[in-house]
Design a protein around this motif. Structure first.
Motif, PDB file in Angstrom:
ATOM      1  N   VAL A 145      -2.898   6.634 -13.854  1.00  0.00           N
ATOM      2  CA  VAL A 145      -1.554   6.749 -14.345  1.00  0.00           C
ATOM      3  C   VAL A 145      -0.470   7.084 -13.284  1.00  0.00           C
ATOM      4  CG1 VAL A 145      -0.098   7.762 -16.006  1.00  0.00           C
ATOM      5  CG2 VAL A 145      -2.323   6.697 -16.664  1.00  0.00           C
ATOM      6  N   ALA A 146      -1.087   8.441 -12.773  1.00  0.00           N
ATOM      7  CA  ALA A 146      -0.168   8.978 -11.728  1.00  0.00           C
ATOM      8  C   ALA A 146       0.142   7.887 -10.438  1.00  0.00           C
ATOM      9  CB  ALA A 146      -0.817  10.336 -11.221  1.00  0.00           C
ATOM     10  N   VAL A 147      -0.851   7.330 -10.111  1.00  0.00           N
ATOM     11  CA  VAL A 147      -0.669   6.540  -8.780  1.00  0.00           C
ATOM     12  C   VAL A 147       0.440   5.351  -9.203  1.00  0.00           C
ATOM     13  CG1 VAL A 147      -1.890   4.719  -7.142  1.00  0.00           C
ATOM     14  CG2 VAL A 147      -2.807   6.975  -7.695  1.00  0.00           C
TER      15      VAL A 147
ATOM     16  N   MET B 194       3.676   4.456  -7.494  1.00  0.00           N
ATOM     17  CA  MET B 194       4.192   3.119  -6.828  1.00  0.00           C
ATOM     18  C   MET B 194       5.370   2.701  -7.383  1.00  0.00           C
ATOM     19  SD  MET B 194       2.033   3.120  -4.397  1.00  0.00           S
ATOM     20  CE  MET B 194       0.914   4.421  -3.974  1.00  0.00           C
ATOM     21  N   ALA B 195       5.524   2.873  -8.649  1.00  0.00           N
ATOM     22  CA  ALA B 195       6.633   2.284  -9.173  1.00  0.00           C
ATOM     23  C   ALA B 195       8.040   2.795  -8.840  1.00  0.00           C
ATOM     24  CB  ALA B 195       6.588   2.130 -10.751  1.00  0.00           C
TER      25      ALA B 195
ATOM     26  N   SER C 282       3.644  -4.685  -8.267  1.00  0.00           N
ATOM     27  CA  SER C 282       2.393  -4.421  -9.242  1.00  0.00           C
ATOM     28  C   SER C 282       1.956  -3.094  -9.236  1.00  0.00           C
ATOM     29  CB  SER C 282       1.455  -5.236  -8.500  1.00  0.00           C
ATOM     30  OG  SER C 282       1.556  -6.715  -8.626  1.00  0.00           O
ATOM     31  N   PRO C 283       2.993  -2.082  -9.704  1.00  0.00           N
ATOM     32  CA  PRO C 283       2.348  -0.786  -9.943  1.00  0.00           C
ATOM     33  C   PRO C 283       1.071  -0.781 -10.893  1.00  0.00           C
ATOM     34  CG  PRO C 283       4.534  -0.988 -10.991  1.00  0.00           C
ATOM     35  CD  PRO C 283       4.336  -2.213  -9.999  1.00  0.00           C
ATOM     36  N   LEU C 284       0.990  -1.598 -11.878  1.00  0.00           N
ATOM     37  CA  LEU C 284      -0.178  -1.453 -12.870  1.00  0.00           C
ATOM     38  C   LEU C 284      -1.350  -1.908 -11.925  1.00  0.00           C
ATOM     39  CD1 LEU C 284      -1.452  -1.387 -15.450  1.00  0.00           C
ATOM     40  CD2 LEU C 284      -0.744  -3.830 -15.934  1.00  0.00           C
ATOM     41  N   ALA C 285      -1.392  -2.739 -11.179  1.00  0.00           N
ATOM     42  CA  ALA C 285      -2.402  -3.164 -10.493  1.00  0.00           C
ATOM     43  C   ALA C 285      -2.694  -2.100  -9.404  1.00  0.00           C
ATOM     44  CB  ALA C 285      -2.311  -4.281  -9.520  1.00  0.00           C
ATOM     45  N   PHE C 286      -1.975  -1.293  -8.757  1.00  0.00           N
ATOM     46  CA  PHE C 286      -2.389   0.053  -8.010  1.00  0.00           C
ATOM     47  C   PHE C 286      -2.790   1.050  -8.788  1.00  0.00           C
ATOM     48  CE2 PHE C 286       0.428  -1.950  -4.728  1.00  0.00           C
ATOM     49  CZ  PHE C 286      -0.389  -1.465  -3.587  1.00  0.00           C
ATOM     50  N   GLY C 287      -2.512   1.224 -10.192  1.00  0.00           N
ATOM     51  CA  GLY C 287      -2.955   2.123 -11.026  1.00  0.00           C
ATOM     52  C   GLY C 287      -4.468   1.702 -11.399  1.00  0.00           C
TER      53      GLY C 287
ATOM     54  N   VAL D 125       5.194   6.426   3.946  1.00  0.00           N
ATOM     55  CA  VAL D 125       5.338   7.252   2.793  1.00  0.00           C
ATOM     56  C   VAL D 125       4.923   6.954   1.581  1.00  0.00           C
ATOM     57  CG1 VAL D 125       7.307   7.986   0.983  1.00  0.00           C
ATOM     58  CG2 VAL D 125       8.035   7.953   3.479  1.00  0.00           C
ATOM     59  N   VAL D 126       4.486   5.887   1.336  1.00  0.00           N
ATOM     60  CA  VAL D 126       3.550   5.137   0.185  1.00  0.00           C
ATOM     61  C   VAL D 126       2.063   5.783   0.474  1.00  0.00           C
ATOM     62  CG1 VAL D 126       2.741   3.128  -0.912  1.00  0.00           C
ATOM     63  CG2 VAL D 126       5.034   3.425  -0.473  1.00  0.00           C
ATOM     64  N   ALA D 127       1.689   5.615   1.670  1.00  0.00           N
ATOM     65  CA  ALA D 127       0.392   5.989   1.963  1.00  0.00           C
ATOM     66  C   ALA D 127       0.179   7.388   1.975  1.00  0.00           C
ATOM     67  CB  ALA D 127       0.055   5.634   3.478  1.00  0.00           C
ATOM     68  N   ALA D 128       1.314   8.364   2.139  1.00  0.00           N
ATOM     69  CA  ALA D 128       1.060   9.453   2.083  1.00  0.00           C
ATOM     70  C   ALA D 128       1.224  10.118   0.692  1.00  0.00           C
ATOM     71  CB  ALA D 128       2.405  10.291   2.854  1.00  0.00           C
ATOM     72  N   ALA D 129       1.999   9.545  -0.261  1.00  0.00           N
ATOM     73  CA  ALA D 129       1.997   9.804  -1.353  1.00  0.00           C
ATOM     74  C   ALA D 129       0.534   9.535  -2.236  1.00  0.00           C
ATOM     75  CB  ALA D 129       3.201   9.236  -2.223  1.00  0.00           C
ATOM     76  N   TYR D 130      -0.062   8.452  -1.845  1.00  0.00           N
ATOM     77  CA  TYR D 130      -1.200   7.956  -2.576  1.00  0.00           C
ATOM     78  C   TYR D 130      -2.514   9.169  -2.020  1.00  0.00           C
ATOM     79  CZ  TYR D 130      -5.311   5.144  -4.165  1.00  0.00           C
ATOM     80  OH  TYR D 130      -6.208   4.542  -4.649  1.00  0.00           O
ATOM     81  N   PHE D 131      -2.223   9.518  -0.690  1.00  0.00           N
ATOM     82  CA  PHE D 131      -3.277  10.354  -0.292  1.00  0.00           C
ATOM     83  C   PHE D 131      -3.081  11.736  -0.818  1.00  0.00           C
ATOM     84  CE2 PHE D 131      -4.247  13.608   2.944  1.00  0.00           C
ATOM     85  CZ  PHE D 131      -5.556  13.485   3.189  1.00  0.00           C
TER      86      PHE D 131
END
Length: 384
Positions: A249-251, A255-256, A262-267, A304-310
């Motif tokens: 849910v957080a990811v 991402m959204a 496709s933020p749902l796919a990433f979650g 930035v996206v990769a850093a947020a996921y990490f």
């Protein structure tokens, strides 16, 4: 004089007796050392034979182990339902149908975006190369030098005619997935069917376990081990599932907010990958960076996206999981990493998913078997 000779003879006999008594001790020591070496050799051969059998019979053994792990997770729920008047076969059916529904929904939600990424892989690679080229001037210089060398070599061979182009046809990722899909579907159906029968049988396994043990002490110990494994594996998998759902849910929300497609796919991807310790988080960071690199305007946005996921996976791994899982189920980090690598080598992705639950089972077994207790201490985490 005869009495003295008799005393000397008695002394010699006594000495002979003492030597005779000492001699077997020496022989026994030698025999024990030899038996120890033979025993270790037999154990080594048995381990090699077991690993070979596990590798050869992977298609059958992996679904069986997965079904038993699922049964360990949901057996307490079936017993709870039975105490409230719900038959165990009905509870097992509801659980299996729920698992199939959740699996189908997750697969369908991931299928469309992942298929699109795989189909557009060549264009994605070219777009990623174009965006990264501005950040890697050295790489561009090397590429230009390589191109000049190739042109010079082509010009040198011009007298003999144009070079012959050889095209090697390779199977694409979609073809590989399509070829492996029937086996995956068959294994999934087998896992669900076996899980249903294990759950529907109720306490039959424990009854048989008590029946085969010869003494009351061994019966109690066997039941204690079985219930402890069930409790710890169930607690671990349910806790990790809840944690991974929160991470998904957080990811997805992050991402959204960052404008990812496709933020749902990433979650769902984060939820699935996080069942694999360490490597799942690394894979999620790499995938999010690659998709962001071709979806967002600049390469900086991708970082930035990769850093947020990490950052999200780091918070989960360093704070949330240790707090919710607790010290009772905490394992040695180095052992976890080695186990994940080993089972990945032996059983691929399914091995990575089952690595930690199998470690939990082994640790519980080591707690109850006296010769294995030192090994159980080695498996324990720092704060246990």
């Amino acid at each position: 004089m005869s009495q003295q000779n008799r005393v000397e003879d008695d002394g010699e006999k006594a000495g002979d007796v003492s030597l005779a008594e000492d001699a077997p001790d020496v022989k026994i020591v030698k025999r024990n050392g030899f038996d120890t070496a033979v025993g270790w050799a037999i154990i080594g051969l048995a381990v090699l034979a077991l690993l070979t059998a596990l590798a050869i019979a992977q298609v059958f053994i992996v679904p069986v182990i997965m079904a038993f792990l699922l049964a360990l997770v949901f057996s307490p729920l079936c017993r709870w339902s039975q105490r409230r008047g719900v038959p165990e076969p009905l509870s097992a059916l509801v659980i299996v149908v729920g698992l199939l529904t959740a699996l189908a929904a997750t697969t369908l939600s991931l299928a469309l975006p992942v298929t699109g990424w795989l189909e557009d892989a060549p264009s994605i690679a070219r777009e990623a190369e174009r965006k990264l080229r501005g950040l890697m001037g050295v790489a561009e210089t090397v590429t230009d030098a390589g191109r000049q060398i190739e042109e010079a070599a082509t010009a040198g061979d011009g007298a003999e005619g144009a070079p012959i182009e050889v095209v090697v046809a390779e199977e694409g990722p979609l073809t590989t997935i399509a070829l492996g899909a029937p086996l995956v579907v068959a294994q999934t159906i087998f896992i669900m069917i076996l899980t249903f029968f294990i759950l529907a049988s109720g306490s039959l396994f424990y009854e048989r376990l008590v029946h085969v043990m010869p003494t009351m002490t061994e019966k109690k110990r066997a039941l204690q081990i079985a219930y402890d494994i069930e409790r710890d594996v169930s607690r671990y998998l349910l806790s990790i599932t809840a944690i991974n759902a929160g991470l998904g849910v957080a990811v997805g929300c992050t991402m959204a907010l960052l404008g990812m497609p496709s933020p749902l796919a990433f979650g769902l991807l984060a939820f699935s990958l996080n069942f694999v310790p360490f490597l799942g988080a690394i894979g999620g960071v790499a995938i999010s960076f690659g998709v962001a690199l071709i979806s967002l305007p600049t390469a900086f946005d991708a970082f930035v996206v990769a850093a947020a996921y990490f950052a999200l996976t780091s918070i989960e791994g360093q704070l949330v999981t240790p707090w919710l899982v607790g010290r009772r189920l905490r394992l040695n980090t180095v052992v976890i990493l080695i186990a994940v690598a080993f089972w990945a080598w032996l059983w691929s992705i399914m091995g990575m998913i089952m690595a930690v639950p199998l470690l939990v089972c082994l640790r519980v077994l080591c707690k109850h078997v006296e010769p294995l207790k030192p090994f159980g201490e080695f498996l324990a985490g720092r704060d246990d």
